[in-house]
Structure formats: structure tokens, C-alpha cells
Design a protein around this motif. Structure first.
Motif, PDB file in Angstrom:
ATOM      1  N   ILE A  62       0.820  -1.212   0.000  1.00  0.00           N
ATOM      2  CA  ILE A  62       0.000   0.000   0.000  1.00  0.00           C
ATOM      3  C   ILE A  62       0.856   1.265   0.000  1.00  0.00           C
ATOM      4  CG2 ILE A  62      -1.748   1.308   1.276  1.00  0.00           C
ATOM      5  CD1 ILE A  62      -2.786  -1.387   2.344  1.00  0.00           C
ATOM      6  N   LEU A  63       1.797   1.352   0.974  1.00  0.00           N
ATOM      7  CA  LEU A  63       2.635   2.542   1.066  1.00  0.00           C
ATOM      8  C   LEU A  63       3.489   2.719  -0.182  1.00  0.00           C
ATOM      9  CD1 LEU A  63       3.549   4.943   2.736  1.00  0.00           C
ATOM     10  CD2 LEU A  63       5.256   3.468   3.827  1.00  0.00           C
ATOM     11  N   LYS A  64       4.005   1.628  -0.710  1.00  0.00           N
ATOM     12  CA  LYS A  64       4.813   1.706  -1.927  1.00  0.00           C
ATOM     13  C   LYS A  64       3.994   2.251  -3.091  1.00  0.00           C
ATOM     14  CE  LYS A  64       7.812  -0.965  -4.991  1.00  0.00           C
ATOM     15  NZ  LYS A  64       8.418  -2.302  -5.258  1.00  0.00           N
ATOM     16  N   ALA A  65       2.739   1.808  -3.202  1.00  0.00           N
ATOM     17  CA  ALA A  65       1.869   2.291  -4.277  1.00  0.00           C
ATOM     18  C   ALA A  65       1.604   3.781  -4.122  1.00  0.00           C
ATOM     19  CB  ALA A  65       0.551   1.508  -4.272  1.00  0.00           C
ATOM     20  N   ILE A  66       1.373   4.241  -2.891  1.00  0.00           N
ATOM     21  CA  ILE A  66       1.129   5.657  -2.641  1.00  0.00           C
ATOM     22  C   ILE A  66       2.353   6.491  -3.015  1.00  0.00           C
ATOM     23  CG2 ILE A  66       0.723   7.378  -0.840  1.00  0.00           C
ATOM     24  CD1 ILE A  66      -0.969   5.275   0.617  1.00  0.00           C
ATOM     25  N   LEU A  67       3.532   6.028  -2.597  1.00  0.00           N
ATOM     26  CA  LEU A  67       4.762   6.762  -2.871  1.00  0.00           C
ATOM     27  C   LEU A  67       5.096   6.755  -4.369  1.00  0.00           C
ATOM     28  CD1 LEU A  67       6.900   5.547   0.156  1.00  0.00           C
ATOM     29  CD2 LEU A  67       5.885   7.807  -0.166  1.00  0.00           C
ATOM     30  N   SER A  68       4.807   5.649  -5.028  1.00  0.00           N
ATOM     31  CA  SER A  68       5.041   5.578  -6.473  1.00  0.00           C
ATOM     32  C   SER A  68       4.125   6.548  -7.217  1.00  0.00           C
ATOM     33  CB  SER A  68       4.815   4.152  -6.979  1.00  0.00           C
ATOM     34  OG  SER A  68       5.747   3.251  -6.387  1.00  0.00           O
ATOM     35  N   ALA A  69       2.867   6.636  -6.766  1.00  0.00           N
ATOM     36  CA  ALA A  69       1.919   7.571  -7.380  1.00  0.00           C
ATOM     37  C   ALA A  69       2.365   9.014  -7.150  1.00  0.00           C
ATOM     38  CB  ALA A  69       0.523   7.346  -6.808  1.00  0.00           C
ATOM     39  N   LEU A  70       2.877   9.282  -5.950  1.00  0.00           N
ATOM     40  CA  LEU A  70       3.379  10.622  -5.638  1.00  0.00           C
ATOM     41  C   LEU A  70       4.571  10.972  -6.528  1.00  0.00           C
ATOM     42  CD1 LEU A  70       3.199  13.102  -3.793  1.00  0.00           C
ATOM     43  CD2 LEU A  70       4.707  11.928  -2.186  1.00  0.00           C
ATOM     44  N   GLY A  71       5.457  10.002  -6.727  1.00  0.00           N
ATOM     45  CA  GLY A  71       6.606  10.218  -7.601  1.00  0.00           C
ATOM     46  C   GLY A  71       6.177  10.478  -9.037  1.00  0.00           C
ATOM     47  N   ALA A  72       5.201   9.700  -9.520  1.00  0.00           N
ATOM     48  CA  ALA A  72       4.705   9.888 -10.887  1.00  0.00           C
ATOM     49  C   ALA A  72       4.065  11.263 -11.037  1.00  0.00           C
ATOM     50  CB  ALA A  72       3.695   8.790 -11.223  1.00  0.00           C
ATOM     51  N   PHE A  73       3.342  11.702 -10.010  1.00  0.00           N
ATOM     52  CA  PHE A  73       2.700  13.024 -10.053  1.00  0.00           C
ATOM     53  C   PHE A  73       3.737  14.137 -10.149  1.00  0.00           C
ATOM     54  CE2 PHE A  73       0.776  16.671  -7.707  1.00  0.00           C
ATOM     55  CZ  PHE A  73      -0.200  16.977  -8.636  1.00  0.00           C
ATOM     56  N   SER A  74       4.838  13.990  -9.400  1.00  0.00           N
ATOM     57  CA  SER A  74       5.894  15.012  -9.454  1.00  0.00           C
ATOM     58  C   SER A  74       6.530  15.064 -10.838  1.00  0.00           C
ATOM     59  CB  SER A  74       6.959  14.724  -8.384  1.00  0.00           C
ATOM     60  OG  SER A  74       7.717  13.570  -8.707  1.00  0.00           O
ATOM     61  N   VAL A  75       6.678  13.917 -11.475  1.00  0.00           N
ATOM     62  CA  VAL A  75       7.236  13.881 -12.828  1.00  0.00           C
ATOM     63  C   VAL A  75       6.297  14.585 -13.813  1.00  0.00           C
ATOM     64  CG1 VAL A  75       7.874  12.370 -14.748  1.00  0.00           C
ATOM     65  CG2 VAL A  75       8.580  11.787 -12.421  1.00  0.00           C
ATOM     66  N   VAL A  76       4.991  14.321 -13.677  1.00  0.00           N
ATOM     67  CA  VAL A  76       4.006  14.960 -14.554  1.00  0.00           C
ATOM     68  C   VAL A  76       4.034  16.471 -14.379  1.00  0.00           C
ATOM     69  CG1 VAL A  76       1.537  15.249 -15.000  1.00  0.00           C
ATOM     70  CG2 VAL A  76       2.491  12.955 -14.683  1.00  0.00           C
ATOM     71  N   LEU A  77       4.113  16.940 -13.132  1.00  0.00           N
ATOM     72  CA  LEU A  77       4.170  18.385 -12.876  1.00  0.00           C
ATOM     73  C   LEU A  77       5.398  19.019 -13.523  1.00  0.00           C
ATOM     74  CD1 LEU A  77       3.095  18.937  -9.144  1.00  0.00           C
ATOM     75  CD2 LEU A  77       1.911  19.684 -11.208  1.00  0.00           C
ATOM     76  N   ALA A  78       6.555  18.364 -13.343  1.00  0.00           N
ATOM     77  CA  ALA A  78       7.797  18.910 -13.900  1.00  0.00           C
ATOM     78  C   ALA A  78       7.753  18.933 -15.424  1.00  0.00           C
ATOM     79  CB  ALA A  78       8.986  18.089 -13.404  1.00  0.00           C
ATOM     80  N   LEU A  79       7.221  17.882 -16.027  1.00  0.00           N
ATOM     81  CA  LEU A  79       7.133  17.827 -17.485  1.00  0.00           C
ATOM     82  C   LEU A  79       6.140  18.862 -18.015  1.00  0.00           C
ATOM     83  CD1 LEU A  79       7.202  13.972 -18.138  1.00  0.00           C
ATOM     84  CD2 LEU A  79       9.020  15.626 -18.589  1.00  0.00           C
TER      85      LEU A  79
END
Length: 261
Positions: A62-79
């Protein structure tokens, strides 16, 4: 943006000394074994936390999925900012977002690649804990015929350790807050790794090496996005998208025109 040299030198020195300390812990002490022994139940010949909901489901899934989603969101924002720059973002926020996004990708990826080349075994694979493999320290040669364990550094901890990059939002204009945030994220990553240790999935030094690698990569990424960009700007390159530059120039021109009027 001005980049101070002294903090960078101190950071490099801290990384070098901490690497030597982790090597000492792993090769000259029995702390790894002592902690694994404490987590292992000799009566049941198992790690009681191995399949516990907190460690196996929440921490590992669960925590890994949340953190992975957070990481993906940061990449989308930067792009997105690179394509259509946010008007209210200054250079500091833009650099911070890029450091976080790059760290979210680079830190877990590099640690995963290093694991694939590692010969170290996980505690639950060792003869001492009911497995079949011998315990071999990092700087010792693996006995002939023993297959590599691919267990170091701790991969799961890296799913949280990239968060150390969040400190970039406050460095260097608010150093105390940046250090506090970075330390807090290190503690979070350490806690994620600790639960894996309780499961028998890793030794302490596996988590420590993950933390060291994460800090080293985040530092390199930050320097790339600050000192590296400062050098590129000196030769005529600007990391701020051209559309944002034009808007800034237009805003300044209008402001100057209004002042004259």
C-alpha cells in the motif's frame, strides 16, 4: 542563482565519511546479525513479522503504491511545466520540482540496478535463519558455487528515500528547514527499510546503503540543476522555457512603461 561552494564541499565530505562508517559497520561489527537475530524467533524458526499486515501489506504494497503515485505526479508536474510553464513558479520552485521529479525516477532505478549486480543475500535466505546460503560480508569473496543473492542495497526503502529531494525547495534560502525536511524524509525511508528488516528481507546495512545512495544521487541531481545550469547559462543556455522568458520580459517592459507614464 548563486551556488555556495562551502556547503557542497561539506556535503561531499559527509558522504565520504558516512560511506566509510557504513563499511565499518558491515565489515567490522556484528550489528547486522545482532539485529536480524533479534527479529528472528528461534522457537518457530521464522521471522514473526514476515507476513504481518503492517510489514507485508501496508509497508510493502500500500505505502509503496502511494509513494510511487506521488513520484509519478511530481514527474508529470515537472514535465508539464517544461511544456507550459507555470507563471507563478520562480526559479527556486522550478528547480525544486525538477530535482524531486528526477530523484523520483533516478533513485529507485539506480538502487534497483545495483541490487541486480549484488552478491549479498537476504537474511531469510541464510542458513542461520533456515535458508541455504552462507553469510558473507560485503568485502568478502562469495564461496565457489554460491549463487548471488541480489539483496543489497534495500530496494523497498528507495520507494521512500527519494523524498529526501523535497529539501531542495528550501535550499539554500532556508537551510535549517531544508535540513529538517531532508532528515525527516531520511527517517521515513529508514522506517520503511526497518519494517523490511523485521521481515527478514534486509540487514541494517542494506538500508543504510540505500539511504547513502539516495543522498548521493539527490545531491548530484541538485548540483546538476543549479551549478550545472549556472555554467550553461554562462555559455548562453537558460533552463527557463522561452515562453516564460518572453512573458517575463513583456511584464518588465509593461511595468517600465507604466512607471514612465
Amino acid at each position: 542563482m548563486k551556488i555556495e561552494t562551502r556547503p557542497a564541499v561539506m556535503a561531499v565530505a559527509a558522504l565520504l565519511w558516512s560511506a566509510l562508517l557504513i563499511l565499518y559497520i558491515g565489515n567490522c561489527t556484528d550489528i547486522d546479525i545482532m539485529l536480524a537475530d533479534a527479529a528472528f524467533d528461534r522457537l518457530t524458526h521464522s521471522f514473526p513479522m514476515q507476513h504481518a499486515w503492517l510489514a507485508e501489506q501496508f509497508n510493502h504494497v500500500i505505502l509503496k503504491a502511494i509513494l510511487s503515485a506521488l513520484g509519478a505526479f511530481s514527474v508529470v508536474l515537472a514535465l508539464w511545466d517544461a511544456v507550459r510553464p507555470y507563471r507563478n513558479w520562480n526559479d527556486s520552485r522550478r528547480i525544486g520540482m525538477r530535482v524531486v521529479a528526477m530523484s523520483a525516477v533516478v533513485v529507485p532505478s539506480v538502487i534497483s540496478l545495483l541490487k541486480r549486480t549484488s552478491t549479498s543475500h537476504c537474511p531469510w535466505d541464510l542458513q542461520r535463519y533456515g535458508g541455504t546460503e552462507p553469510y558473507v560480508r560485503l568485502l568478502e569473496l562469495m564461496p565457489a558455487g554460491v549463487s548471488p543473492g541480489h539483496c543489497m542495497p534495500g530496494g523497498h526503502a528507495s520507494s521512500a528515500l527519494w523524498l529526501v529531494a523535497i529539501a531542495a525547495f528550501w535550499w539554500p534560502h532556508s537551510k535549517r528547514r531544508a535540513i529538517a525536511v531532508g532528515a525527516g524524509m531520511l527517517l521515513l525511508g529508514g522506517a520503511v527499510g526497518w519494517l523490511q528488516q523485521l521481515r527478514g528481507a534486509h540487514f541494517l546495512t542494506h538500508t543504510l546503503w540505500s539511504a547513502w545512495i539516495a543522498c548521493t544521487l539527490v545531491f548530484a541531481i541538485y548540483m546538476l540543476n543549479t551549478k550545472g545550469l549556472a555554467w550553461l547559462r554562462a555559455v548562453g543556455y537558460n533552463s527557463v522555457p522561452r515562453s516564460a522568458q518572453r512573458r517575463s520580459e513583456l511584464s518588465k517592459a509593461l511595468s517600465a512603461e507604466t512607471t514612465r507614464g
